[in-house]
Structures are given as C-alpha cells and as structure tokens.
Scaffold this motif. Structure first.
Motif, short mmCIF file in Angstrom:
data_model
loop_
_atom_site.label_atom_id
_atom_site.label_comp_id
_atom_site.label_asym_id
_atom_site.label_seq_id
_atom_site.Cartn_x
_atom_site.Cartn_y
_atom_site.Cartn_z
N SER A 153 31.02 29.06 30.32
CA SER A 153 31.26 28.72 28.91
C SER A 153 32.08 29.85 28.30
O SER A 153 31.95 31.01 28.70
N VAL A 154 32.91 29.51 27.33
CA VAL A 154 33.80 30.48 26.69
C VAL A 154 33.59 30.46 25.18
O VAL A 154 33.47 29.39 24.58
N VAL A 155 33.54 31.64 24.60
CA VAL A 155 33.61 31.78 23.14
C VAL A 155 34.79 32.68 22.84
O VAL A 155 34.93 33.76 23.44
N LEU A 156 35.64 32.25 21.93
CA LEU A 156 36.81 33.02 21.54
C LEU A 156 36.81 33.21 20.03
O LEU A 156 36.70 32.23 19.28
N THR A 157 36.90 34.46 19.58
CA THR A 157 36.95 34.73 18.15
C THR A 157 37.66 36.06 17.92
O THR A 157 38.24 36.63 18.83
N ALA A 158 37.62 36.55 16.69
CA ALA A 158 38.23 37.83 16.33
C ALA A 158 37.28 38.57 15.40
O ALA A 158 36.41 37.96 14.77
N ASP A 159 37.43 39.89 15.33
CA ASP A 159 36.55 40.67 14.46
C ASP A 159 37.09 40.78 13.04
O ASP A 159 36.38 41.26 12.15
N HIS A 160 38.32 40.36 12.82
CA HIS A 160 38.89 40.39 11.48
C HIS A 160 40.20 39.62 11.48
O HIS A 160 40.73 39.27 12.54
N GLY A 161 40.73 39.37 10.30
CA GLY A 161 42.04 38.75 10.18
C GLY A 161 43.12 39.82 10.11
O GLY A 161 42.96 40.91 10.66
N ILE A 215 27.29 33.93 17.02
CA ILE A 215 27.69 33.69 18.41
C ILE A 215 26.55 34.02 19.37
O ILE A 215 26.24 33.26 20.29
N MET A 216 25.92 35.17 19.18
CA MET A 216 24.90 35.60 20.14
C MET A 216 23.74 34.62 20.24
O MET A 216 23.41 34.16 21.35
N PRO A 217 23.06 34.24 19.14
CA PRO A 217 21.95 33.30 19.30
C PRO A 217 22.39 31.92 19.78
O PRO A 217 21.63 31.23 20.45
N THR A 218 23.64 31.53 19.46
CA THR A 218 24.13 30.24 19.92
C THR A 218 24.34 30.25 21.42
O THR A 218 23.90 29.34 22.14
N LEU A 219 25.03 31.28 21.93
CA LEU A 219 25.20 31.39 23.38
C LEU A 219 23.86 31.49 24.10
O LEU A 219 23.66 30.90 25.16
N ALA A 220 22.95 32.26 23.51
CA ALA A 220 21.64 32.41 24.13
C ALA A 220 20.95 31.05 24.28
O ALA A 220 20.32 30.77 25.30
N ALA A 257 14.20 34.52 18.77
CA ALA A 257 13.39 34.06 17.64
C ALA A 257 14.20 34.07 16.36
O ALA A 257 14.88 35.06 16.06
N PRO A 258 14.17 32.97 15.59
CA PRO A 258 14.87 32.95 14.31
C PRO A 258 14.40 34.12 13.43
O PRO A 258 13.21 34.40 13.32
N GLY A 259 15.37 34.82 12.82
CA GLY A 259 15.05 35.96 11.98
C GLY A 259 15.01 37.28 12.70
O GLY A 259 14.97 38.34 12.08
N SER A 260 15.04 37.26 14.05
CA SER A 260 15.01 38.51 14.81
C SER A 260 16.39 39.15 14.91
O SER A 260 16.50 40.33 15.28
N VAL A 261 17.44 38.40 14.63
CA VAL A 261 18.81 38.91 14.61
C VAL A 261 19.49 38.42 13.34
O VAL A 261 18.98 37.52 12.65
N ASP A 262 20.64 38.99 13.02
CA ASP A 262 21.34 38.60 11.80
C ASP A 262 21.88 37.18 11.86
O ASP A 262 21.93 36.49 10.85
N GLY A 263 22.31 36.74 13.05
CA GLY A 263 22.95 35.45 13.16
C GLY A 263 21.97 34.29 13.28
O GLY A 263 20.75 34.47 13.41
N HIS A 264 22.54 33.09 13.24
CA HIS A 264 21.77 31.85 13.36
C HIS A 264 22.37 30.99 14.47
O HIS A 264 23.59 30.95 14.64
N CYS A 265 21.52 30.29 15.19
CA CYS A 265 21.98 29.40 16.24
C CYS A 265 22.72 28.22 15.62
O CYS A 265 22.26 27.60 14.66
N LEU A 266 23.91 27.92 16.15
CA LEU A 266 24.72 26.81 15.67
C LEU A 266 24.50 25.60 16.57
O LEU A 266 24.65 25.70 17.79
#
Length: 446
Positions: free
Chosen positions: A231-239, A414-419, A427-436
């Motif tokens: 699986s691939v995730v592609l993004t950027a850290d800023h514009g 990205i991290m919880p979604t890939l996980a 666990a929800p709330g254990s990291v800043d992100g949310h699963c998509l």
C-alpha cells in the motif's frame, strides 16, 4: 529549528534532528539523533506487535529519515550533502549501499546536461528578475557542473537516487516478503529545494515534478515486478509560495518581500537602543514565526522589551498578527475544520511550551519572509495561509479504483489509518490523528 538559551553553547539554535548535548556541535554541524521525537512512530508500533517487522527509512534530508523512521529502525539512510549516510552505528551495512555510494560519486564527477522540457514546461519558461540580490529564475533547465552538490540537491537527481537506494534495499532485505508487514518510509526532498531555489511556478519546478512523476511510476512498477503486496501513501509536509516577483506579474498585486528591518536581529537592535538595554534583545531566524526575548535581561527589562517588540511588529503594515506565548497558551487546542480557524487558533495548533517563541509574528498574506535573496533561497513556506497549509494526501493500493474525498483531514491521520489497514490497533485518542474510513482496507475502531 527552535531556540534554547540554556543549551550551554554559543549557538542557541536547536535543530530538530540533533543531539545538542554532544560537545563541539552546533545546529549546523550536529550529531544526527532522534532524541527529540516525542511519540512512537508507526514502525515502532509495528515492531511492538510483530517483532519480525522491519522499518527502513531513505530520505533526501536527515530529519525526514529520523521523523519517519523513529528511534530504532533497521536501516536509515539520508543525503548529508556529499553522499547517502546513516547515523546507526551498530547497523550492518547492506551490500548495495557502498556500490550505490560509488555510483553517486561517479555521477557527480560528470556534468549533467540540461533537462529537455515537455511542451507544457516550455510554456513556463520566462526569466523573472529577483529582488533582494537574487539571481533571475524561471527558465532554468537544471543543468549541473561537475561536483556541484547544491545543484544535485535541487534537482530530480536527488529524488531518483533516493528511490534507487530504496529499491536496492527492498531487494537485498527482501522487504514485503515476510510473514510480518514491513514499513518503507521514503522522503523525496528535491521538490522542496527546487521550490526554495527557483519558486514554484517556473520551468524548473515543472521539470522537477515531471521527472518525479516518472520516477515514482518506475518505482511502483518495480514493486509490481517483485510480486510484493503493498500500500502507498503519498503526501507533503507543507505547501509552497512562489516568488513574489512572478506572483505580481500573475495578478497578485500585494505579493512582496518582507522588509529587512523586520528581522529579529535588526528589530532587536533598534529596540534595545531605544530602551537603553544591553545585548541582542531578540533572537530568531525569520521575521515570521517564533521570536525569543534575550533571557540575560532582567525580568522587568524582558517584559519591557517584549511589550515594545509586540507593539512595533503589530503596527507594521506588513504584519497580520502578533501573539504572545501567554496569549496562545490560554486558548484550547482547536478541533474541527481548520478552514474556519482564526490565526490565533492556527498558531495554537502548533504551539509547544518550551520550544515556541516568547511571541509569534504572522506576516500578511502573500508577504514572503525572505528579504535577502542573495544566498540562494528566493522562496519559502511556513505561513498559516492555505497555500502553505493545504497539501494533498493520496492512499492507494494495486487493484483499487480511485475516488476523491473533499473534506479536511490532517497528515497526522496517516499513521492510525495505515495501522488500521494492517490490523495494528491504535486506541482512539492515543495519538493526535484519527483513522480515516475512506482508504481501501481501512478498518477504523469504533
């Protein structure tokens, strides 16, 4: 980069991927280290569940390899200005690495001819004079002289070699072929360097993105040819922000370079002279972002200088807002759609006590915080505005059909979604992100 006036060395700037406790180092001549990572990375969580999982990071910047690879990757390689190196002293160097390093050295020993632009890129070719002592940009074709590592870095060569090393490690380490999932984190840094050196809308960036697209396609074909399930995730850290000189010609009348007197050094010097105080007064690397008040001053004098600096910046026509650390800390961390956040809320989202400045200056939209363009950087990023803040995020795996989701998400998602796609509980709330839930294979916890 942030400032720690108690660091115990003459250089009080701290690089995010350094160990500042190492004697004789500085923020530009440092010991690469992950010591400032505050949370576990995806690879570390994978290893806690599947000890046989491998994490490999390959990047054009050391900090990218550090932040994505985490504390204990199996391999970590990055460009150090001369070649690709690692900071992992105990790691066994794969056989492909010295062969690859020799190939990079051989390539650098030869000049690189100009790239051949596509018809579309030819439409971008137009010389743009740069204010502040910079050289004209806009119609360069990224040629390189023998041994010019700066030109190597700001070109598709860097990304191509980064992907080539990643491919070599895939084959030698047999990544993706074990019973446990592996993580390969690749940072392709040339687009950032090209943007800084030439801006975002000229022939140079067009050539960079055209070549990057081709290189990524070739890399995915290699994965397919190896029969690896991936699986691939592609993004950027800023514009990125284009050069203001080209923006004005394109119909952005307010685009401009920041005035030199708004730099923390110049502003601090003026204010301490006015207040009759010693020392530099203010510390900071840019007229936009975190600015620090000299801690050697008495508390009462620091308070006077802080008040004077806030007032001076607030009254300037190029400044949109100024917030003190106490102002920022008083409001809750914002949630929900970032599009509706105020400038204060956007600043609160990135505020970190002990690292953030005593106050923060936000320039007005379309003001580029580079006054002196003679050192090679003509454009930059780092504002709270959409052109810097918004980036695409692509999730893809072979055999899936594409669709576009138009809703605000964050790169921390990205991290919880890939996980979730590999059955790794977060666990929800254990990291800043949310699963998509939208990416194929995502199984977000309820």
């Amino acid at each position: 980069m942030w400032i720690d006036q108690n660091v115990g060395r003459s250089d009080v700037s701290i690089y995010c991927a350094e160990d500042e406790s190492v004697p004789g180092t500085s923020s530009i001549a440092y010991k690469v280290s992950p010591k400032h990572l505050l949370v576990p990375t995806l690879g570390e969580l994978m290893k806690s569940k599947w000890p046989a999982s491998r994490t490999v990071a390959v990047a054009g910047k050391d900090r990218a390899a550090i932040m994505m690879g985490g504390q204990r990757p199996d391999q970590r390689w990055y460009w150090n200005g001369k070649t690709f190196v690692t900071d992992l002293a105990a790691v066994q160097v794969p056989q492909v690495v010295p062969k690859f390093q020799a190939a990079v050295a051989a390539a650098l020993a030869q000049p690189r001819p100009p790239l051949e632009p596509t018809p579309f890129c030819q439409t971008k070719a137009r010389d743009v004079p740069i204010e502040g002592g910079g050289k004209p940009v806009g119609s360069g074709r990224l040629a390189r002289a023998v041994g010019d590592v700066a030109a190597f870095r700001a070109s598709p060569e860097l990304d191509g070699d980064t992907l080539a090393l990643a491919a070599g490690l895939i084959d030698e380490m047999k990544l993706g072929r074990g019973a446990a999932p592996d993580l390969l984190a690749i940072s392709l840094s040339a687009t950032d360097y090209v943007g800084h050196a030439y801006g975002t809308e000229g022939e140079e960036m067009c050539l960079q993105l055209t070549e990057l697209d081709r290189e990524l396609g070739d890399f995915l074909k290699l994965l397919d040819s190896r029969g690896i399930a991936y699986s691939v995730v592609l993004t950027a850290d800023h514009g990125g922000k284009d050069v203001p000189e080209r923006e004005r010609a394109a119909g952005v009348p307010d685009a401009a370079r920041v005035r030199a007197d708004l730099s923390p050094a110049t502003m601090g010097k003026a204010l301490i002279a006015k207040l009759g105080l010693p020392g530099p007064g203010l510390l900071g690397s840019s007229p936009q972002g975190d600015i620090y008040v000299d801690t050697k001053l008495k508390p009462t004098d620091r308070a006077r200088l802080l008040a004077a600096a806030v007032a001076a910046y607030k009254s300037d026509p190029q400044v949109a807002a100024v917030f003190t650390a106490s102002q920022i800390a008083k409001i809750p961390v914002p949630t929900g759609d970032p599009v509706s956040w105020t400038l204060l809320q956007r600043e609160r989202a990135s505020f970190y006590p002990g690292r953030s400045g005593d106050f923060v200056v936000l320039l007005k939209r379309d003001i580029t915080p580079i006054a002196d363009a003679s050192h090679g950087y003509v454009a930059t990023h780092g504002s709270p505005y959409d052109y810097d803040r918004r980036v695409p995020m692509l999730f893809w795996r072979p055999g899936t059909s594409g669709r576009t989701v138009e809703r605000p998400v964050e790169t921390t998602d990205i991290m919880p979604t890939l996980a979730s796609t590999i059955g790794l509980p977060v666990a929800p709330g254990s990291v800043d992100g949310h699963c998509l839930p939208e990416p194929s294979g995502a199984a977000c916890p309820r």
